[in-house]
Design a protein around this motif. Structure first.
Motif, PDB file in Angstrom:
ATOM      1  N   TRP A  35       0.790  -1.235   0.000  1.00 13.39           N
ATOM      2  CA  TRP A  35       0.000   0.000   0.000  1.00 13.39           C
ATOM      3  C   TRP A  35       0.818   1.277   0.000  1.00 13.39           C
ATOM      4  N   LEU A  36       1.895   1.283   0.776  1.00 14.77           N
ATOM      5  CA  LEU A  36       2.580   2.549   0.951  1.00 14.77           C
ATOM      6  C   LEU A  36       3.039   3.174  -0.372  1.00 14.77           C
ATOM      7  N   PRO A  37       3.645   2.386  -1.282  1.00 15.17           N
ATOM      8  CA  PRO A  37       4.059   3.023  -2.533  1.00 15.17           C
ATOM      9  C   PRO A  37       2.868   3.590  -3.314  1.00 15.17           C
ATOM     10  N   LEU A  38       1.696   2.988  -3.158  1.00 13.74           N
ATOM     11  CA  LEU A  38       0.533   3.441  -3.921  1.00 13.74           C
ATOM     12  C   LEU A  38      -0.023   4.742  -3.385  1.00 13.74           C
ATOM     13  N   ILE A  39      -0.027   4.886  -2.075  1.00 15.16           N
ATOM     14  CA  ILE A  39      -0.619   6.110  -1.533  1.00 15.16           C
ATOM     15  C   ILE A  39       0.409   7.214  -1.373  1.00 15.16           C
ATOM     16  N   ASP A  40       1.660   6.885  -1.717  1.00 18.18           N
ATOM     17  CA  ASP A  40       2.725   7.870  -1.525  1.00 18.18           C
ATOM     18  C   ASP A  40       3.028   8.521  -2.868  1.00 18.18           C
ATOM     19  N   HIS A  41       2.690   9.834  -2.986  1.00 21.90           N
ATOM     20  CA  HIS A  41       2.982  10.502  -4.256  1.00 21.90           C
ATOM     21  C   HIS A  41       4.060  11.547  -4.110  1.00 21.90           C
ATOM     22  N   LYS A  42       4.541  11.673  -2.949  1.00 21.53           N
ATOM     23  CA  LYS A  42       5.495  12.733  -2.695  1.00 21.53           C
ATOM     24  C   LYS A  42       6.857  12.373  -3.307  1.00 21.53           C
ATOM     25  N   ALA A  43       7.458  13.348  -3.961  1.00 17.99           N
ATOM     26  CA  ALA A  43       8.740  13.083  -4.602  1.00 17.99           C
ATOM     27  C   ALA A  43       9.894  13.634  -3.785  1.00 17.99           C
ATOM     28  N   THR A  44       9.659  14.727  -3.089  1.00 22.37           N
ATOM     29  CA  THR A  44      10.757  15.321  -2.334  1.00 22.37           C
ATOM     30  C   THR A  44      10.337  15.461  -0.880  1.00 22.37           C
ATOM     31  N   PRO A  45      11.302  15.357   0.011  1.00 16.33           N
ATOM     32  CA  PRO A  45      10.956  15.495   1.428  1.00 16.33           C
ATOM     33  C   PRO A  45      10.593  16.935   1.781  1.00 16.33           C
ATOM     34  N   SER A  46       9.812  17.100   2.815  1.00 15.34           N
ATOM     35  CA  SER A  46       9.387  18.444   3.201  1.00 15.34           C
ATOM     36  C   SER A  46      10.517  19.216   3.824  1.00 15.34           C
ATOM     37  N   GLN A  47      11.485  18.528   4.296  1.00 14.73           N
ATOM     38  CA  GLN A  47      12.636  19.222   4.876  1.00 14.73           C
ATOM     39  C   GLN A  47      13.888  18.419   4.572  1.00 14.73           C
ATOM     40  N   LYS A  48      14.984  19.016   4.896  1.00 12.93           N
ATOM     41  CA  LYS A  48      16.220  18.281   4.693  1.00 12.93           C
ATOM     42  C   LYS A  48      16.288  17.146   5.722  1.00 12.93           C
ATOM     43  N   GLN A  49      17.104  16.153   5.387  1.00 10.41           N
ATOM     44  CA  GLN A  49      17.212  15.025   6.303  1.00 10.41           C
ATOM     45  C   GLN A  49      17.598  15.502   7.706  1.00 10.41           C
ATOM     46  N   PRO A  50      16.814  15.149   8.732  1.00 11.92           N
ATOM     47  CA  PRO A  50      17.131  15.637  10.078  1.00 11.92           C
ATOM     48  C   PRO A  50      18.263  14.823  10.699  1.00 11.92           C
ATOM     49  N   MET A  51      18.843  15.375  11.696  1.00 10.81           N
ATOM     50  CA  MET A  51      19.857  14.702  12.515  1.00 10.81           C
ATOM     51  C   MET A  51      21.002  14.123  11.689  1.00 10.81           C
ATOM     52  N   THR A  52      21.303  14.744  10.561  1.00 10.82           N
ATOM     53  CA  THR A  52      22.380  14.196   9.733  1.00 10.82           C
ATOM     54  C   THR A  52      23.691  14.175  10.475  1.00 10.82           C
ATOM     55  N   GLY A  53      23.963  15.280  11.202  1.00 10.37           N
ATOM     56  CA  GLY A  53      25.228  15.362  11.937  1.00 10.37           C
ATOM     57  C   GLY A  53      25.378  14.192  12.894  1.00 10.37           C
ATOM     58  N   ALA A  54      24.307  13.975  13.655  1.00  6.95           N
ATOM     59  CA  ALA A  54      24.353  12.938  14.689  1.00  6.95           C
ATOM     60  C   ALA A  54      24.510  11.554  14.068  1.00  6.95           C
ATOM     61  N   THR A  55      23.694  11.253  13.042  1.00  5.37           N
ATOM     62  CA  THR A  55      23.777   9.921  12.449  1.00  5.37           C
ATOM     63  C   THR A  55      25.136   9.701  11.808  1.00  5.37           C
ATOM     64  N   LYS A  56      25.671  10.767  11.177  1.00  8.67           N
ATOM     65  CA  LYS A  56      26.981  10.597  10.533  1.00  8.67           C
ATOM     66  C   LYS A  56      28.060  10.336  11.570  1.00  8.67           C
ATOM     67  N   ALA A  57      28.006  11.094  12.654  1.00  6.48           N
ATOM     68  CA  ALA A  57      29.011  10.894  13.710  1.00  6.48           C
ATOM     69  C   ALA A  57      28.920   9.484  14.270  1.00  6.48           C
ATOM     70  N   PHE A  58      27.680   9.033  14.444  1.00  8.08           N
ATOM     71  CA  PHE A  58      27.437   7.690  14.983  1.00  8.08           C
ATOM     72  C   PHE A  58      28.062   6.637  14.068  1.00  8.08           C
ATOM     73  N   LEU A  59      27.781   6.773  12.762  1.00 12.15           N
ATOM     74  CA  LEU A  59      28.340   5.835  11.789  1.00 12.15           C
ATOM     75  C   LEU A  59      29.853   5.927  11.741  1.00 12.15           C
ATOM     76  N   PHE A  60      30.335   7.178  11.829  1.00  8.39           N
ATOM     77  CA  PHE A  60      31.766   7.438  11.704  1.00  8.39           C
ATOM     78  C   PHE A  60      32.529   6.683  12.795  1.00  8.39           C
ATOM     79  N   PHE A  61      31.938   6.690  13.981  1.00 12.17           N
ATOM     80  CA  PHE A  61      32.598   6.010  15.081  1.00 12.17           C
ATOM     81  C   PHE A  61      32.812   4.536  14.749  1.00 12.17           C
ATOM     82  N   TRP A  62      31.814   3.945  14.113  1.00 11.76           N
ATOM     83  CA  TRP A  62      31.889   2.519  13.834  1.00 11.76           C
ATOM     84  C   TRP A  62      32.739   2.198  12.609  1.00 11.76           C
ATOM     85  N   GLU A  63      32.967   3.224  11.731  1.00 11.70           N
ATOM     86  CA  GLU A  63      33.614   2.879  10.476  1.00 11.70           C
ATOM     87  C   GLU A  63      34.982   3.522  10.262  1.00 11.70           C
TER      88      GLU A  63
END
Lengths: 971, 206
Positions: free
Chosen positions: A390-418
């Motif tokens: 269902w989700l792909p069918l009811i989802d028509h949005k092409a772009t997000p309403s905002q930029k990806q949130p918490m990018t800094g935090a997620t990147k730092a988190f990944l960075f630690f592991w990699e």
């Protein structure tokens, strides 16, 4: 094609909704009896039935005390309260019929059988040939100051045995007396009136709980309005159950609401859009609706507990919609079907592994868990289908309403592991884990005591104690169950048992008991009593007695009639006995012996030894043992679900990498109990169940991370972060619960999910070849330490002593060798003085030992025989005189003799491996944990003959000392 | 060390009993102020033992004080019985000191004893059938309990023989064991109690 499936799914979901509406229309009823959630002991249905009957009789009991300074006020309030409760039809009162008439009725009922009824005291007197004492007692009652007997009574019962029998019937509430038909007592200037009864209905059924407590509260409130100083105390399982259920339901609704609000806020804040929220709620709603519909079809009826718990588990399925929705941040302008395709593998493997994890709950023996397992598995699958179709069918949005949130935090988190530069940090982290893990597991301890799992309302506990103090009973949920083919056999067993229990009352091991046989002696006993009355009383004493009584017509001798008192007419006439005569079926009867104030369960249990069909039941203890068993099973379940998940991961990632994906959740599963132990927590069944779920959820996170590509990894980590946050919201709040079982479950879930989340990026190492032998060894070490700890729970110290062994300290047993191991024959006389605490005792022991048998006869200083120990290879018999201090146990004396005289290599072999025996010519010591627990010092005439000279030994574990002066007489 | 209270009782009463019965002519009577000293050998036949268990020692009977029973072999022990109670001493240490009230058996005994001393034979005959006869120029008394089912009564019969003094007592126990006491070197004196005897009697519930 997808559209067709989506349509079919829609039809299915609509059909489910339709079914639900139909059921709701018919009146959807949820099972509320909380007992139904509990595990069943599935070994012996007969025993289970008997246990259930007994437990149910106990749990239906209600005791209410109404107190006031003014006696009249207390009585009137008690009467009003009784009336209101009876009128509600919820309570069957035992106390309402208690008037003088009732007592007279009981007397009248027993009367025809009087020649077969004797109080224990009279019976013993007659057996000892003291019939004259009974005759004298009757005379003193007739001629005495408060003589109550009249001519007709004397004529039918010249020795007044009936009044003596009636007053000997056990009254369970010793401080109460009967006044005007009200059971009452005086305490501290207050008059208390007792209302006692049986609840009509199941105390653990939520609706009945509410109805009863409402009626009760109203009745008490209306009396309180009339008498403001009135104090009402109540006691009964229903009050505890109501308080417990209230706590649980309040908490669950609060936790449910809080976690729902938290989840909604999280999604809105992360996406700054309504659509992901709608999609997530749709996924959850479809999951719950279809799960509910299918579960109802399968089970017919759902338990409210399973429903609440299942819903919170389905909350996990929001993870899949979050995976899908977050994908929009990775590649703007990618079509919804393509986004689905990118997360498809991740959520599919996640769903499969999680369903495996939840399904394994089905293998646990809790009926409630079966419902939860099925409900959650169906819900998860439905949610997955909804996301995919269902989700792909009811989802028509092409772009997000905002930029990806918490990018800094997620990147730092990944960075630690990699990042390479953090290699040492990562190694350090694992070393830390190993240290904490090892430390944690040294403090690892289990706890299965069910009393620690419940959170009994403390005000109710205080009230219970107060009532017990007032009415003079002490809390004891232990009882004896007597099962036999018929009443007569059961009663005879009870008579044997009560004879053994009576000395235990004198010894303070229990304060009292009520046995069916006291109210209805067995026919055999009645025959015996008739014979006794005839032979020891009527035949020798009647004519003189009649003269002394000055009776005109001589009383009749007991005639040899054939009518005997039997239980089926006792319980008809005295319905309060229903709680003792539990069950009567064609081929089996079940009786209960209620025990008051048990302080020494072992002594009580020992009294039933050798009586077939008699069993001491300790419901709390039995239930705790069951929880312990299931705790071990839950660990097995954990291993099983990990094993079931592996093939899928190996199929997807290959052997090495597939195994690697399991490492982060496994570390979480192992480190969680270790870290909880560090904090001093015990490991319970509920922790074990939590770990089963941690594994499923942890594997989800690891799979999401393993699946994602380098360019999407920060989006995946974002989705996992959101998923973990929602999970922590729902389970973390459980950790704050006041119900200890829920708190254990919640705390384990919280820590486990947190660890799974923090370690999840490790699973990505299966993509790049980051080989760290240290890591595999970490995992291995942790797994080994886990296995080591779970296979050695501290259950063993509860084991009773096996036959042929004697405990020489609370933790050390001696396996008795054979008399022949002494290696010689001995004839010796010994003067033994003993000290227990500050008590002394002395006796003379004569010993005659041959390779075949060892005989010890002890005489006290009056020349009376106090003890005979006859120990042969096959059997040992102990006899002790009744006046011997009970600390002087023949078994232990024999064990001590072995420790003192048997060759040291034999003694060493016979002792537990946990202790060390040091033996020289002058000293023998037994050492446990570097502490001396037993020591003997010898002052021998010749060092080759242990049997001539003096010796002293001290059992430090149990603190008693023996001085022995020994002389060989046989030489 | 083993001391049968019943035995002490016998020693105390038989001389007195003689005064009420002429079958025991020639027996020396024990009066207030007299002290009887003697030695004893006790042989216990206990089931399961090949040979009898033997103990030896000496005793003192002072009617207005009580009894001192000294066992010398196989162990040195002293038992003192007075109307106040019972004290026992082994290896120089007091190991038991009981008030008479704590030993109902014993107070019952003293009651009976009191009765007999006052010439009331019936007190004894409520519990025993007493038969007396002449034997080898001496006398023999056999006592059998009236009720055999009384658990407080450990004997199935008691037989005492003697001339001037009680010389031999055989106790048959209900469990089949036998106890034989032989008294020798008995001598009556009217001297004061020795200091040791005095302190022994005073050791009971000081």
């Amino acid at each position: 094609m997808m559209r067709l499936f989506a349509f079919l799914w829609l039809i299915f979901v609509i059909a489910s909704c339709g079914y639900l509406i139909l059921r709701v229309h018919k009146g959807l009823h949820f099972q509320t009896d909380l007992m139904a959630l509990l595990p069943r002991e599935d070994q012996n249905p007969e025993l289970q039935h008997a246990n259930d009957t007994a437990t149910s009789a106990l749990s239906h009991r209600i005791v209410i005390l109404v107190g006031h300074q003014d006696k009249a006020a207390a009585y009137s309030a008690a009467q009003a309260l009784s009336d209101q409760l009876t009128a509600s039809g919820l309570l069957d009162l035992n106390t309402s019929h208690l008037d003088k008439d009732k007592l007279r009725q009981i007397g009248a009922f027993y009367y025809p059988y009087r020649f077969g009824l004797l109080s224990d005291e009279d019976r013993n007197s007659l057996k000892a040939g003291h019939g004259q004492e009974i005759a004298d007692r009757a005379l003193s009652q007739v001629y005495g100051l408060v003589g109550f007997a009249n001519e007709p009574l004397l004529h039918s019962d010249p020795f007044l045995l009936m009044p003596s029998f009636l007053t000997s019937l056990p009254l369970p509430m010793s401080r109460l007396s009967l006044d005007n038909g009200i059971l009452t007592l005086q305490d501290n200037g207050k008059t208390w009136a007792l209302i006692a009864g049986q609840l009509k209905g199941e105390p653990f059924a939520l609706d009945l709980q509410k109805k009863f407590t409402d009626t009760y509260d109203n009745a008490v409130a209306s009396q309180n309005a009339i008498y403001p100083d009135l104090q009402v105390l109540h006691l009964g399982a229903v009050f505890f159950a109501k308080a417990g259920a209230q706590t649980a339901i309040n908490e669950t609704s609060l936790i449910g609401a809080a976690s729902m609000i938290g989840t909604i806020l999280l999604i809105i804040l992360s996406f700054r859009a309504i659509r992901p929220l709608v999609m997530s709620l749709l996924v959850i709603a479809v999951g719950i609706l279809t799960a509910l519909a299918i579960s109802l079809i399968i089970f017919g009826e759902l338990h409210v507990g399973a429903l609440l718990f299942g819903i919170s588990l389905i909350g996990v399925c929001v993870d899949y919609s979050l995976q899908y929705c977050s994908e929009i941040f990775a590649h703007p302008r990618v079509t919804p079907p393509k986004r689905l395709k990118r997360v498809f593998m991740g959520i599919t493997i996640g769903t499969v592994t999680t369903v495996i994890g939840y399904s394994s709950l089905y293998l646990a023996p809790f009926p409630g868990l079966h419902q939860i397992a099925l409900f959650s598995a169906i819900g998860l699958i439905a949610s997955w289908i909804t996301v995919v179709l269902w989700l792909p069918l009811i989802d028509h949005k092409a772009t997000p309403s905002q930029k990806q949130p918490m990018t800094g935090a997620t990147k730092a988190f990944l960075f630690f592991w990699e990042a390479k530069k953090y290699t040492h940090w990562r190694k350090g982290l694992f070393v830390l884990f190993i240290i904490l893990g090892i430390f944690g597991f040294t403090r690892f301890h289990t706890d299965d005591d069910v009393r620690h799992m419940q959170s009994l309302s403390s005000s109710l506990v205080t009230e219970q104690e107060k009532i017990q103090k007032l009415i003079g009973v002490s809390a004891s949920n232990k009882f004896f169950l007597v099962q036999a083919a018929d009443d007569e056999t059961a009663l005879q067993s009870e008579e044997k048992l009560t004879e053994k229990l009576r000395p235990l009352i004198a010894a303070g091991d229990l304060s009292g008991f009520q046995s069916p046989s006291q109210y209805t002696p067995s026919v055999a006993r009645q025959k015996e009593n008739r014979q006794l009355q005839r032979d020891a009383l009527y035949t020798p004493l009647l004519s003189l007695h009649t003269t002394k009584l000055n009776l005109k017509t001589p009383p009749a001798l007991p005639d040899d009639n054939t009518h005997f008192l039997i239980p089926s007419n006792t319980d008809k006439n005295m319905h309060f006995l229903a709680s003792l005569f539990l069950d009567r079926r064609s081929n089996e009867v079940t009786h209960m012996i209620a025990l008051d104030g048990v302080t020494n369960s072992n002594a009580i249990a020992a009294a039933a030894k050798g009586l077939s069909g008699v069993r001491l039941v300790d419901p709390a203890g039995d239930f705790s043992a069951l929880l312990g068993k299931y705790r071990s099973r839950a660990i097995a379940l954990l291993a099983l679900s990990a094993a079931l998940m592996l093939p899928i991961l190996i199929w997807r990632y290959g052997l090495g990498k597939g195994l690697w994906v399991m490492v982060p959740p496994l570390i979480a599963v192992i480190m969680t109990p270790a870290l909880r132990s560090l904090g001093g927590s015990s490991f319970t069944f509920f922790d074990a169940m939590g770990l089963v779920l941690v594994l499923s959820i942890g594997v989800d996170y690891a799979v999401f991370c393993a699946e994602t590509s380098d360019d999407r990894k920060s989006v995946t980590v974002l989705a996992v972060t959101m998923a973990a946050t929602t999970a922590l919201l729902s389970f973390g709040l459980l950790a704050l619960s006041r119900v200890s079982a829920v708190q254990h479950f919640g705390a384990t879930m919280t820590l486990g999910i947190l660890l799974s989340y923090l370690l999840a990026p490790m699973a990505r190492w299966n993509r790049k070849k980051i080989s760290l032998p240290l890591l595999s060894t970490t995992a291995l070490a942790l797994i080994i330490s886990l296995c080591g700890c779970t296979t050695a729970p501290a259950d063993e110290d509860l084991n009773p002593t096996k036959p042929g062994t004697v405990r020489i300290s609370p933790h050390v047993a001696l396996i008795m060798p054979s008399p022949a191991d002494l290696g010689r024959s001995v004839e010796a006389t010994q003067l033994v003085t003993v000290r227990y605490g500050n008590q002394d005792f002395a006796f003379e022991a004569h010993i005659h030992a041959t390779p075949e048998n060892f005989l010890l006869v002890g005489f006290d200083l009056m020349g009376r025989k106090i003890m005979t120990i006859n120990w042969a290879k096959e059997s040992t018999s102990f006899e002790t005189a009744p006046w011997v201090p009970k600390q002087l146990r023949a078994e232990n004396i024999l064990a001590d003799i072995v420790l003192l005289y048997w060759p040291d290599n034999i003694v060493r072999k016979s002792l537990d491996k946990t202790v060390k025996l040091n033996s020289t010519a002058h000293v023998r010591t037994i050492i446990l944990d570097h502490k001396i627990i037993w020591q003997a010092d010898y002052q021998l005439k010749s060092k080759h003959d242990l049997w001539s000279g003096k010796l002293h030994y001290h059992n430090l574990a149990w603190d008693y000392e023996f001085n022995i002066e020994s002389a060989e007489t046989g030489r | 060390m083993k001391i049968n209270i019943a035995l002490v009782f016998l020693i105390l009463i038989t001389p007195v009993a003689a005064s009420a019965d002429d079958t025991r002519q020639g027996q020396i009577l024990l009066h207030t102020g007299n002290i009887l000293h003697g030695q004893f050998v006790e042989e216990k036949q206990v089931q399961g033992f090949n040979s009898p268990l033997i103990s030896k020692g000496n005793f003192t009977v002072a009617p207005d004080h009580g009894v001192i029973w000294n066992t010398e072999k196989p162990f040195v022990t002293t038992t003192v019985i007075t109307p106040a109670g019972l004290a026992q001493n082994a290896g120089g240490k007091i190991i038991m000191n009981l008030k008479a009230q704590k030993i109902p058996f014993m107070s019952h005994l003293y009651d009976m004893l009191g009765g007999v001393l006052a010439g009331n034979w019936q007190a004894l005959e409520t519990d025993f059938i007493v038969s007396k006869s002449r034997k080898n120029q001496g006398w023999q008394v056999t006592m059998t309990p009236i009720r055999t089912d009384n658990p407080a009564m450990p004997f199935s019969s008691i037989t005492a023989q003697g001339h001037h003094f009680v010389e031999n007592v055989v106790l048959l126990k209900s469990d089949g064991d036998t106890d034989t006491l032989t008294f020798t070197h008995q001598a009556l004196s009217s001297k004061q109690l020795s200091a040791a005897e005095n302190s022994a009697f005073n050791s009971v519930n000081p």
